[in-house]
Write a protein that holds these residues in place. Sequence first.
Motif, PDB file in Angstrom:
ATOM      1  N   TYR A  17      43.522  32.277  51.087  1.00  0.00           N
ATOM      2  CA  TYR A  17      42.768  32.144  52.343  1.00  0.00           C
ATOM      3  C   TYR A  17      41.581  33.105  52.364  1.00  0.00           C
ATOM      4  O   TYR A  17      40.461  32.716  52.698  1.00  0.00           O
ATOM      5  CB  TYR A  17      43.652  32.414  53.557  1.00  0.00           C
ATOM      6  N   ASN A  19      40.079  34.532  49.885  1.00  0.00           N
ATOM      7  CA  ASN A  19      39.131  34.134  48.854  1.00  0.00           C
ATOM      8  C   ASN A  19      38.309  32.920  49.291  1.00  0.00           C
ATOM      9  O   ASN A  19      37.092  32.880  49.120  1.00  0.00           O
ATOM     10  CB  ASN A  19      39.879  33.851  47.555  1.00  0.00           C
ATOM     11  N   LYS A  20      38.967  31.946  49.867  1.00  0.00           N
ATOM     12  CA  LYS A  20      38.276  30.733  50.325  1.00  0.00           C
ATOM     13  C   LYS A  20      37.317  31.047  51.462  1.00  0.00           C
ATOM     14  O   LYS A  20      36.200  30.501  51.514  1.00  0.00           O
ATOM     15  CB  LYS A  20      39.312  29.684  50.753  1.00  0.00           C
ATOM     16  N   ASN A  24      33.388  30.305  51.352  1.00  0.00           N
ATOM     17  CA  ASN A  24      32.765  29.465  52.376  1.00  0.00           C
ATOM     18  C   ASN A  24      31.691  30.203  53.179  1.00  0.00           C
ATOM     19  O   ASN A  24      30.727  29.586  53.631  1.00  0.00           O
ATOM     20  CB  ASN A  24      33.815  28.901  53.332  1.00  0.00           C
ATOM     21  N   ASP A  44      43.854  33.076  42.089  1.00  0.00           N
ATOM     22  CA  ASP A  44      44.643  32.817  43.302  1.00  0.00           C
ATOM     23  C   ASP A  44      46.082  32.435  42.998  1.00  0.00           C
ATOM     24  O   ASP A  44      46.997  32.844  43.700  1.00  0.00           O
ATOM     25  CB  ASP A  44      44.030  31.674  44.112  1.00  0.00           C
TER      26      ASP A  44
END
Length: 128
Positions: A17, A19-20, A24, A44
């Motif tokens: 989460y 990392n994303k 984003n 991940d």
Amino acid sequence: MLLLGFFGLNYHVWFAYVNKIGINMGLWEYPYELLPFLPSFALDASLVPVSFMLLYQWTLNRQKNIYLYSVLLSALFAFVLKPIMVNFHFFHMFKGVNYIYLFLSYIASFIVSKLITNLFLWLQKQEN
């Protein structure tokens, strides 16, 4: 085994989460991806969570302070692994993000995972 698996899955989810969100928001990127629809999949899903699982197991077996050693492992990832990745252009940081932010993200993922694991251990004891 279930405890280690739960902790590892928990860390994997929170780390993914963070990392994303960073990807984003344009804070960092992985220019070369093993699977384009899963950026940073190798980190991940395997290296980082498994390293924290092994650390958790090691600290349980030797009655060591997991918080201290998780700080050391987080520092290893943030201040050794990430600079190597930056040097080889496998990882890029933007918008003023530096290695301290990455270090804090590893620590935050660990703390949330450990707290959730502790909560479930406490709930299990209450049931018995």
